[in-house]
Design a protein around this motif. Structure first.
Motif, short mmCIF file in Angstrom:
data_model
loop_
_atom_site.label_atom_id
_atom_site.label_comp_id
_atom_site.label_asym_id
_atom_site.label_seq_id
_atom_site.Cartn_x
_atom_site.Cartn_y
_atom_site.Cartn_z
N MET A 18 0.84 -1.18 0.00
CA MET A 18 0.00 0.00 0.00
C MET A 18 0.88 1.24 0.00
O MET A 18 1.95 1.27 0.59
N SER A 19 0.44 2.27 -0.63
CA SER A 19 1.17 3.52 -0.72
C SER A 19 1.22 4.24 0.62
O SER A 19 0.40 4.02 1.49
N ASN A 20 2.19 5.12 0.74
CA ASN A 20 2.28 5.98 1.91
C ASN A 20 1.53 7.27 1.61
O ASN A 20 2.04 8.15 0.94
N TYR A 21 0.31 7.36 2.09
CA TYR A 21 -0.54 8.51 1.80
C TYR A 21 -0.03 9.75 2.51
O TYR A 21 0.33 9.69 3.68
N GLN A 22 -0.02 10.87 1.81
CA GLN A 22 0.40 12.13 2.40
C GLN A 22 -0.77 13.08 2.61
O GLN A 22 -0.74 13.92 3.49
N HIS A 23 -1.77 12.96 1.76
CA HIS A 23 -2.93 13.85 1.82
C HIS A 23 -4.17 13.05 1.42
O HIS A 23 -4.22 12.48 0.34
N ILE A 24 -5.16 13.04 2.28
CA ILE A 24 -6.40 12.31 2.03
C ILE A 24 -7.53 13.32 1.86
O ILE A 24 -7.72 14.19 2.71
N LEU A 25 -8.24 13.22 0.77
CA LEU A 25 -9.37 14.11 0.48
C LEU A 25 -10.65 13.31 0.60
O LEU A 25 -10.83 12.29 -0.06
N VAL A 26 -11.55 13.77 1.46
CA VAL A 26 -12.83 13.10 1.66
C VAL A 26 -13.94 13.99 1.12
O VAL A 26 -14.09 15.13 1.55
N ALA A 27 -14.68 13.46 0.16
CA ALA A 27 -15.83 14.18 -0.39
C ALA A 27 -17.04 13.87 0.49
O ALA A 27 -17.47 12.73 0.59
N ALA A 28 -17.56 14.88 1.14
CA ALA A 28 -18.66 14.70 2.09
C ALA A 28 -20.00 14.91 1.42
O ALA A 28 -20.30 15.99 0.94
N ASP A 29 -20.80 13.85 1.38
CA ASP A 29 -22.16 13.99 0.86
C ASP A 29 -23.18 13.84 1.99
O ASP A 29 -24.36 14.00 1.80
N PHE A 30 -22.69 13.52 3.19
CA PHE A 30 -23.51 13.38 4.39
C PHE A 30 -24.63 12.34 4.23
O PHE A 30 -25.68 12.45 4.83
N SER A 31 -24.34 11.32 3.42
CA SER A 31 -25.28 10.20 3.28
C SER A 31 -25.16 9.30 4.51
O SER A 31 -24.33 9.52 5.39
N LYS A 32 -25.96 8.25 4.55
CA LYS A 32 -25.92 7.34 5.70
C LYS A 32 -24.58 6.61 5.78
O LYS A 32 -24.18 6.18 6.86
N GLU A 33 -23.85 6.48 4.69
CA GLU A 33 -22.55 5.81 4.67
C GLU A 33 -21.41 6.74 5.07
O GLU A 33 -20.29 6.30 5.29
N PHE A 34 -21.68 8.03 5.17
CA PHE A 34 -20.62 9.01 5.39
C PHE A 34 -19.85 8.75 6.68
O PHE A 34 -18.62 8.89 6.71
N ASP A 35 -20.51 8.37 7.75
CA ASP A 35 -19.82 8.15 9.02
C ASP A 35 -18.74 7.07 8.90
O ASP A 35 -17.63 7.24 9.41
N SER A 36 -19.06 5.98 8.22
CA SER A 36 -18.07 4.91 8.08
C SER A 36 -16.93 5.32 7.14
O SER A 36 -15.78 4.95 7.36
N VAL A 37 -17.25 6.08 6.10
CA VAL A 37 -16.22 6.58 5.19
C VAL A 37 -15.28 7.52 5.93
O VAL A 37 -14.05 7.44 5.81
N MET A 38 -15.84 8.40 6.74
CA MET A 38 -15.03 9.35 7.49
C MET A 38 -14.17 8.63 8.52
O MET A 38 -13.00 8.98 8.72
N ALA A 39 -14.72 7.61 9.17
CA ALA A 39 -13.95 6.83 10.15
C ALA A 39 -12.75 6.16 9.49
O ALA A 39 -11.64 6.16 10.04
N LYS A 40 -12.94 5.62 8.30
CA LYS A 40 -11.84 4.98 7.56
C LYS A 40 -10.80 6.02 7.15
O LYS A 40 -9.59 5.77 7.27
N ALA A 41 -11.24 7.17 6.71
CA ALA A 41 -10.31 8.24 6.32
C ALA A 41 -9.48 8.69 7.52
O ALA A 41 -8.27 8.90 7.41
#
Length: 60
Positions: free
Chosen positions: A1-24
């Protein structure tokens, strides 16, 4: 896996957003990366009345 330096999260505030944000946030901590949250709002004429007519079926 790559060494991430910057993570961009696109927030749509859907029901899945909480889990996506937790992973980010997990990846951000793991790689000590920068984390940016973005939420885009599409311009509509409703912001400036009378300027642009909106379709009747537009679901904002």
């Amino acid at each position: 896996m790559s060494n991430y330096q910057h993570i961009l999260v696109a927030a749509d505030f859907s029901k899945e957003f909480d889990s996506v944000m937790a992973k980010a946030m997990e990846l951000q901590k793991l790689y000590n990366a920068r984390l940016t949250l973005i939420h885009v709002v599409e311009y509509t004429g409703a912001m400036y009345t009378g300027e642009i007519p909106l379709p009747e079926d537009l679901d904002l």
